[in-house]
Design a protein around this motif. Structure first.
Motif, PDB file in Angstrom:
ATOM      1  N   ASP A   1       3.788  -7.052  -0.734  1.00 33.22           N
ATOM      2  CA  ASP A   1       2.625  -6.868   0.140  1.00 33.22           C
ATOM      3  C   ASP A   1       2.007  -5.506  -0.167  1.00 33.22           C
ATOM      4  O   ASP A   1       2.686  -4.486  -0.052  1.00 33.22           O
ATOM      5  CB  ASP A   1       3.083  -6.938   1.602  1.00 33.22           C
ATOM      6  N   PRO A   2       0.747  -5.454  -0.571  1.00 30.76           N
ATOM      7  CA  PRO A   2       0.131  -4.158  -0.889  1.00 30.76           C
ATOM      8  C   PRO A   2       0.034  -3.228   0.320  1.00 30.76           C
ATOM      9  O   PRO A   2      -0.088  -2.012   0.158  1.00 30.76           O
ATOM     10  CB  PRO A   2      -1.252  -4.528  -1.420  1.00 30.76           C
ATOM     11  N   ARG A   3       0.127  -3.794   1.537  1.00 34.38           N
ATOM     12  CA  ARG A   3       0.067  -2.970   2.753  1.00 34.38           C
ATOM     13  C   ARG A   3       1.421  -2.362   3.111  1.00 34.38           C
ATOM     14  O   ARG A   3       1.488  -1.380   3.837  1.00 34.38           O
ATOM     15  CB  ARG A   3      -0.413  -3.813   3.938  1.00 34.38           C
ATOM     16  N   ASP A   4       2.514  -2.990   2.608  1.00 32.38           N
ATOM     17  CA  ASP A   4       3.868  -2.542   2.941  1.00 32.38           C
ATOM     18  C   ASP A   4       4.797  -3.022   1.837  1.00 32.38           C
ATOM     19  O   ASP A   4       5.151  -4.201   1.792  1.00 32.38           O
ATOM     20  CB  ASP A   4       4.291  -3.124   4.296  1.00 32.38           C
ATOM     21  N   ARG A   5       5.202  -2.133   0.951  1.00 38.76           N
ATOM     22  CA  ARG A   5       5.969  -2.551  -0.220  1.00 38.76           C
ATOM     23  C   ARG A   5       7.324  -3.155   0.123  1.00 38.76           C
ATOM     24  O   ARG A   5       7.957  -3.788  -0.713  1.00 38.76           O
ATOM     25  CB  ARG A   5       6.129  -1.386  -1.202  1.00 38.76           C
ATOM     26  N   ARG A   6       7.789  -3.012   1.377  1.00 40.04           N
ATOM     27  CA  ARG A   6       9.055  -3.633   1.792  1.00 40.04           C
ATOM     28  C   ARG A   6       8.872  -5.104   2.122  1.00 40.04           C
ATOM     29  O   ARG A   6       9.827  -5.862   2.138  1.00 40.04           O
ATOM     30  CB  ARG A   6       9.627  -2.909   3.017  1.00 40.04           C
ATOM     31  N   ALA A   7       7.655  -5.507   2.394  1.00 42.20           N
ATOM     32  CA  ALA A   7       7.364  -6.894   2.803  1.00 42.20           C
ATOM     33  C   ALA A   7       6.982  -7.743   1.595  1.00 42.20           C
ATOM     34  O   ALA A   7       6.488  -7.232   0.591  1.00 42.20           O
ATOM     35  CB  ALA A   7       6.239  -6.905   3.828  1.00 42.20           C
ATOM     36  N   ARG A   8       7.202  -9.034   1.717  1.00 39.94           N
ATOM     37  CA  ARG A   8       6.857  -9.978   0.655  1.00 39.94           C
ATOM     38  C   ARG A   8       5.865 -11.010   1.173  1.00 39.94           C
ATOM     39  O   ARG A   8       5.930 -11.448   2.327  1.00 39.94           O
ATOM     40  CB  ARG A   8       8.100 -10.709   0.141  1.00 39.94           C
ATOM     41  N   ILE A   9       4.954 -11.403   0.283  1.00 37.20           N
ATOM     42  CA  ILE A   9       3.965 -12.431   0.604  1.00 37.20           C
ATOM     43  C   ILE A   9       4.279 -13.653  -0.257  1.00 37.20           C
ATOM     44  O   ILE A   9       4.167 -13.593  -1.482  1.00 37.20           O
ATOM     45  CB  ILE A   9       2.535 -11.931   0.326  1.00 37.20           C
ATOM     46  N   PRO A  10       4.688 -14.749   0.381  1.00 34.26           N
ATOM     47  CA  PRO A  10       4.939 -15.964  -0.400  1.00 34.26           C
ATOM     48  C   PRO A  10       3.624 -16.642  -0.775  1.00 34.26           C
ATOM     49  O   PRO A  10       2.658 -16.601  -0.022  1.00 34.26           O
ATOM     50  CB  PRO A  10       5.759 -16.838   0.554  1.00 34.26           C
TER      51      PRO A  10
END
Length: 125
Positions: free
Chosen positions: A62-71
């Motif tokens: 996720d470009p907003r939060d590098r810890r998050a993932r966007i499937p």
């Protein structure tokens, strides 16, 4: 009917629902997707792990939060989703073929009204 259509393509109803949600709503994080579908984080991650292993989705940072993932759907995942959707639509058409169009329109109107006015429209999974 949709579950049976998904099974014919080697997936579960839940798999198809997740693939359909990714098709209709892009850019959600795993957590946001789980919230939208009414699925807890652990279940959502396990589901996405299976779909990723099957080559049907990929996860991006996720470009907003590098810890998050966007499937996101892969091309193979989108093709499988579409195949199931076509089978499910054909099954729905067969199921309602003996209902007159006016009654069917009324039924759908009432069902959509119930869904959109409910405090908790429920989970797709």
């Amino acid at each position: 009917m949709v579950g049976a259509a998904a099974a014919r393509h080697g997936l579960t109803l839940r798999d198809h629902i997740v693939l359909s949600a990714l098709h209709k709503t892009q850019g959600l994080t795993q957590i946001e997707l789980g919230q939208a579908l009414g699925v807890d984080k652990t279940t959502m991650v396990a589901e996405l792990d299976r779909l990723e292993k099957a080559g049907l989705i990929r996860r991006e940072v996720d470009p907003r939060d590098r810890r998050a993932r966007i499937p996101a759907l892969t091309d193979a995942g989108d093709r499988r989703r579409e195949e199931i959707a076509v089978d499910a639509a054909a099954a729905e058409e067969a199921a309602v073929q003996n209902i007159d169009p006016a009654s069917l329109t009324s039924l759908r109107t009432v069902l959509y009204a119930i869904i959109t006015t409910a405090d908790d429209p429920g989970s797709y999974i």
